[in-house]
Enzyme design. Sequence first.
Site, PDB file in Angstrom:
ATOM      1  N   LYS A 108       0.851  -1.187   0.000  1.00  0.00           N
ATOM      2  CA  LYS A 108       0.000   0.000   0.000  1.00  0.00           C
ATOM      3  C   LYS A 108       0.889   1.240   0.000  1.00  0.00           C
ATOM      4  O   LYS A 108       1.523   1.571   0.994  1.00  0.00           O
ATOM      5  CB  LYS A 108      -0.920   0.053   1.218  1.00  0.00           C
ATOM      6  CG  LYS A 108      -2.043   1.068   0.977  1.00  0.00           C
ATOM      7  CD  LYS A 108      -2.737   1.551   2.226  1.00  0.00           C
ATOM      8  CE  LYS A 108      -2.030   2.650   2.933  1.00  0.00           C
ATOM      9  NZ  LYS A 108      -1.843   3.889   2.136  1.00  0.00           N
TER      10      LYS A 108
ATOM     11  N   GLU B 229       9.290  15.571  15.694  1.00  0.00           N
ATOM     12  CA  GLU B 229       9.702  15.513  14.297  1.00  0.00           C
ATOM     13  C   GLU B 229       8.873  16.523  13.491  1.00  0.00           C
ATOM     14  O   GLU B 229       7.643  16.506  13.547  1.00  0.00           O
ATOM     15  CB  GLU B 229       9.450  14.105  13.756  1.00  0.00           C
ATOM     16  CG  GLU B 229       9.961  13.907  12.349  1.00  0.00           C
ATOM     17  CD  GLU B 229       9.744  12.476  11.847  1.00  0.00           C
ATOM     18  OE1 GLU B 229       8.661  11.925  12.101  1.00  0.00           O
ATOM     19  OE2 GLU B 229      10.643  11.934  11.202  1.00  0.00           O
TER      20      GLU B 229
ATOM     21  N   CYS C 210      13.288  10.743   7.233  1.00  0.00           N
ATOM     22  CA  CYS C 210      13.157  10.223   8.600  1.00  0.00           C
ATOM     23  C   CYS C 210      14.432  10.399   9.402  1.00  0.00           C
ATOM     24  O   CYS C 210      14.401  10.588  10.609  1.00  0.00           O
ATOM     25  CB  CYS C 210      12.780   8.751   8.537  1.00  0.00           C
ATOM     26  SG  CYS C 210      13.868   7.807   7.465  1.00  0.00           S
TER      27      CYS C 210
ATOM     28  N   GLU D 179       9.691   1.026  10.722  1.00  0.00           N
ATOM     29  CA  GLU D 179      10.682   2.075  10.467  1.00  0.00           C
ATOM     30  C   GLU D 179       9.957   3.391  10.684  1.00  0.00           C
ATOM     31  O   GLU D 179       9.104   3.772   9.883  1.00  0.00           O
ATOM     32  CB  GLU D 179      11.194   1.992   9.018  1.00  0.00           C
ATOM     33  CG  GLU D 179      11.956   0.734   8.693  1.00  0.00           C
ATOM     34  CD  GLU D 179      13.275   0.632   9.416  1.00  0.00           C
ATOM     35  OE1 GLU D 179      13.737   1.643   9.994  1.00  0.00           O
ATOM     36  OE2 GLU D 179      13.839  -0.466   9.426  1.00  0.00           O
TER      37      GLU D 179
END
Length: 509
Positions: free
Chosen positions: A202, A410, A310, A276
């Site tokens: 996906k 983040e 990331c 992750e």
Amino acid sequence: MNRMDEPLRISDDMAAVRDRHRRAADELIRDEELRLYIDGEWIESDSEKRLEIVNPTTDTPLASAPAANAADVERAVTAAWRGFESWGEYDPSERQRTLGRIADRIEANAERLARIDVLDNGKPITEARTDVELVADHFRYFSGVLRSLEGKTVPGGDGQHVETLREPYGVVAGIIPWNFPLLMATWKLAPALAAGNAIVLKPAEETPLSVVELLHLAGDLLPDGTVNVIMGYGPEAGRALVQHDRIGKVAFTGAVETGKGVMKDAADNITDLTLELGGKSPIVVFPDADIGTAVDVATEAMFFNCGECCCAGTRLFVHEDVYDRFTSAFVAAAESLTIGDPLSESTDLGPEITHTQRNRTEHYISLAEDAGAEVLTGGPATDRRLEAGYFVEPTVIESVPHESRVVQEEIFGPVEVLFEWSEYDDMIDRANDIDFGLAAGIVTEDLEDAHRAARDMEAGNIWVNQYNTFPAGQPFGGYKQSGMGRETARETLEAYTRTKTINFNLERS
Ligand code: NAD
């Protein structure tokens, strides 16, 4: 700080950019009405919802796709099990040859794939080309390393022969974010297929186009059903995949909060997981660092992929002896970056992925200012200045309290926070005092300092005098809430298999 009076660094005028993007989309996008790829066919969904895919540079529609529902997930999983019946029978040399052929097709169409990611994601073309090189190389790496997958014999008791096999799960799921559309797809597809699994992938809602193109280019190389691609919303299609009781493993890349939900959903069927997740990675500049190297490393770490990375190095700890010199050079480097049309060869930063993401980044900059921070360069952009597209200027902030949200959370935009340090232990404590642990960077000419800091930093990936290198074979993954499991390496291949132990009674066999 909103510098509306200063000149823009947008490289082209927007009318020309729009025209160029329209022509590129006409050339590259096969079908503005996308379909799901299930059982080797492009099929419609009976879902009433659709995904609108938007070009973030021009804020114009690129394509639309059905938003897969639970019935589509069911069809895809069923097709994948049929695919596994064939693909699972391929011996290792056949699998190796097939993955090598996929890599050949990627290389033969590299520019096309790179340009599609530019249209869909807004990343600069130079970076998109690097992504596609890595994509081909990852297929080649896993095509080779799959030949090393083997079991072992174990010393057993008297009259016993104990051996282990490594078996694929059968059908696995990959769920990926939008920041490296084709590369993240490959980080799931290549090891899953190498280990002998079929997969349901996906893509992110925003960026399905390059993986759709990959299946147009190379889908015929695999038995029908081996790879299935369903576009869809996370809470519906993504969740239905994770909760499906015939999915053996879920490999998820995305935000920490989403990952926590995925982990809870996977618990119902005790489904194996790789996560992750996000990061807030520190870079440490030692007093002996070459300033040019430190600026290069910090610039790459922060502004690569517009900060939508990331492992972006978003917290910069600079020793007091070199703080002023480094800071003025780093600010100058940030100001020299070209923001603009990502199809242009000279562009360093394209737009952010969505309006929402741009607003989020700007909100964090405002929060920093409210917390008393000084914005040394950049700051919130405005529509008036940037006309269209989701652009944010490279931003460098100092004097931010350690506990403030801009330091602890983040952002996923081009926003760097600077800290000065003098005592090593205090610096390491601050660098590690965060929920994340994905990556860290160290800049020094002293190997002993580099080794010491690398051991002391709580992160899964440490770069010394460089940043953002991702050779296949180098395990990539996080400590703490940045995730679990490792990608892009031999251990990744093993993580797409299960160990079966067989114990023979030799006296009765
Ligand atoms: P996201 O978590 O919002 O979405 C990621 C994927 O998960 C998308 O495909 C989405 O549709 C799907 N999803 C959303 N809700 C779901 C649910 N309930 N169940 C199943 N799937 C669901 O993340 P994003 O905004 O697309 O991507 C940015 C995030 O990804 C950042 O936090 C970034 O750090 C992280 N990321 C991590 C790595 C890594 O290797 N550690 C790499 C790239 C990006």
